[in-house]
Motif scaffolding. Structure first.
Motif, short mmCIF file in Angstrom:
data_model
loop_
_atom_site.label_atom_id
_atom_site.label_comp_id
_atom_site.label_asym_id
_atom_site.label_seq_id
_atom_site.Cartn_x
_atom_site.Cartn_y
_atom_site.Cartn_z
N THR A 171 0.95 -1.26 -0.20
CA THR A 171 -0.26 -0.11 0.18
C THR A 171 1.06 1.29 -0.01
OG1 THR A 171 -1.62 -0.84 1.17
CG2 THR A 171 -2.07 1.37 1.47
N LEU A 179 -5.13 7.22 -0.08
CA LEU A 179 -4.93 6.54 -0.45
C LEU A 179 -4.38 6.20 -2.18
CD1 LEU A 179 -7.23 3.41 0.69
CD2 LEU A 179 -4.61 3.83 1.75
N VAL A 182 -3.43 0.30 -3.83
CA VAL A 182 -3.91 -0.38 -2.54
C VAL A 182 -3.64 -1.81 -3.22
CG1 VAL A 182 -5.71 -1.86 -0.99
CG2 VAL A 182 -5.99 0.68 -2.26
N TYR A 235 -6.44 0.31 7.11
CA TYR A 235 -7.12 1.38 5.69
C TYR A 235 -7.52 2.47 6.37
CZ TYR A 235 -5.08 -1.15 2.67
OH TYR A 235 -4.00 -2.85 1.45
N LEU A 240 -10.79 4.47 2.00
CA LEU A 240 -11.19 3.11 1.35
C LEU A 240 -11.89 3.43 0.42
CD1 LEU A 240 -10.95 -0.47 3.16
CD2 LEU A 240 -9.14 0.46 1.14
#
Length: 423
Positions: A171, A179, A182, A235, A240
């Motif tokens: 990640t 992010l 991922v 995360y 996410l």
């Protein structure tokens, strides 16, 4: 007399013509495939017509389960329906929408042992075999070899703990904490991350021996959900969901795995054809689903396409001839598997050296054959029990379920409720 009987609708008793009866006339097949895959069906239908010159096949592509169900209910369904979902078997068998094929199978001495146990299980319900398997799908894991090398990871994870560890290493976050790449996107509503596809990783069971929901009583579900939620929390659920919102459609060239945005992805053998067509330069590997218990490694989720004869079929004998050809003729099954890039379902086609020469495709054949692989059991409610549990999982991963044990117990009741309604 026999020729006439072959062209009339099968009576409720599902009587079949005598062995050796001349089968002729037109038979109508509806299937859901389109474009490249529909062309593959047409090729093999031509092969059938060349060996069965008295039968003419009319094909209607792009027909999903709801269209087939509605047509049968209205009394003008096709002779044969080809469905993409094993989940519909329970409904079709219990309602009689598809007829029992046992009399045809018995009369023609079709050896069902040429089909493996999983495909046999998802083509019958309540003691009635109303379907035959038309190719299969085996689910495993795809991983990006370049991203693995960059992160210093030698090979694919084999356990859920290793998957967590690798997902974190792979990640990459942007300076603001959002992010960028991922390692593994664990949300249940992302691409193929359905509970059914992940259940084999922990050996979770859907139903008890008496046909009731097992999601609250089988501890394997708690193992899977706890593992998934821990990774979601690492995360950040909001991060996410924001990342997922910016990803391309699963079956487009902008698929997140194909674009290198997700390093590890759960998917089936059909992804191989998309990768070849849409991302020919991507360096990837395939492997079985990681397992909570290393002893269970090698398995995955198995499902497939199914075929049946409608209760209002105009030419059931010709319909059976076509189904028998497409599902038990080894050469036909092998050709279909090679063209569509789905797993074949007969013993001889599974062992075909040409199909097994492709190492990536062979990996999915091995998953299909693995004793630790499993499928979702048929139910009179169709996929409703999975959809109901899926709603619970989406709420759970979002942090809306504070007590997992109580939540699973409640999900159990809701699943049992929809299954009773379906029955």
């Amino acid at each position: 007399m026999l020729t006439t009987a072959a062209c009339t609708p099968a009576p409720k008793e599902n009587k079949v013509a005598a062995p050796g009866a001349s089968v002729s006339g037109t038979v109508e097949l509806w299937h859901f495939f389109t474009e490249r895959e529909a062309d593959a069906i047409d090729q093999v239908i031509k092969d059938f017509e060349s060996t069965h010159p008295n039968i003419k096949v009319t094909v209607k592509s792009g027909q999903d389960d709801s269209k087939v169900t509605q047509a049968i209910g209205a009394g003008n369904g096709p002779d044969i329906g080809l469905s993409y979902s094993t989940d519909i078997v329970g409904k079709f068998c219990s309602s009689g929408a598809w007829v029992d094929l046992t009399p045809y199978i018995t009369r023609d001495k079709v050896d069902l042992n040429q089909l493996n146990a999983t495909t046999r299980s998802y083509t019958e319900f309540g003691g009635k075999r109303c379907a035959m398997p038309f190719l299969a799908d085996a689910y495993g894991m795809f991983y990006n070899k370049d991203l693995f090398a960059k992160a210093g990871i030698a090979g694919p994870p084999k356990t859920l703990d290793e998957l967590t560890e690798d997902a974190k290493k792979l990640t990459v976050r942007n300076p603001d904490g959002s992010l960028k790449t991922v390692g593994f996107l664990p949300l249940y509503d992302f691409y193929e991350n359905a509970a059914a596809h992940l259940a084999p990783a922990v050996g979770a069971k859907w139903l008890t021996d008496d046909g009731k929901s097992a999601v609250g009583s089988d501890p394997a579900w708690k193992t899977l959900l706890t593992w998934q939620k821990n990774l979601v929390d690492w995360y950040g659920y909001d991060k996410l969901t924001k990342f997922k919102a910016g990803l391309g459609d699963e079956f487009s060239a902008d698929n997140a795995f194909q674009k290198g945005q997700v390093a590890i992805n759960i998917d089936a053998e059909y992804r191989l054809a998309f990768l070849k067509d849409q991302s020919p330069n991507l360096k990837y590997g395939v492997a079985p689903l990681p397992a909570a218990d290393p002893a269970r490694y090698g398995g995955g989720y198995v499902t497939g396409n199914i075929m049946g004869i409608s209760k209002n079929a105009k030419n059931p004998e010709a319909a059976w001839e076509l189904i028998k050809y497409l599902t038990t003729d080894d050469a036909a099954v092998t050709k279909l598997a090679g063209l569509i890039k789905n797993v074949p379902t007969t013993t001889k086609s599974i062992a075909d050296p040409t199909l097994n020469a492709d190492a990536d495709f062979k990996a999915f054949i091995d998953i299909f054959n693995n004793p630790n692989s499993s499928t979702t059991p048929p139910s009179a409610s169709g996929p409703a029990y999975q959809e109901t549990f899926g709603q619970f999982l989406v709420n759970y991963q979002a942090g809306k379920v504070k007590d997992l044990d109580a939540g699973l117990a409640d999900a159990d009741k809701k699943v049992n409720s929809v299954m009773q309604l379906g029955g």
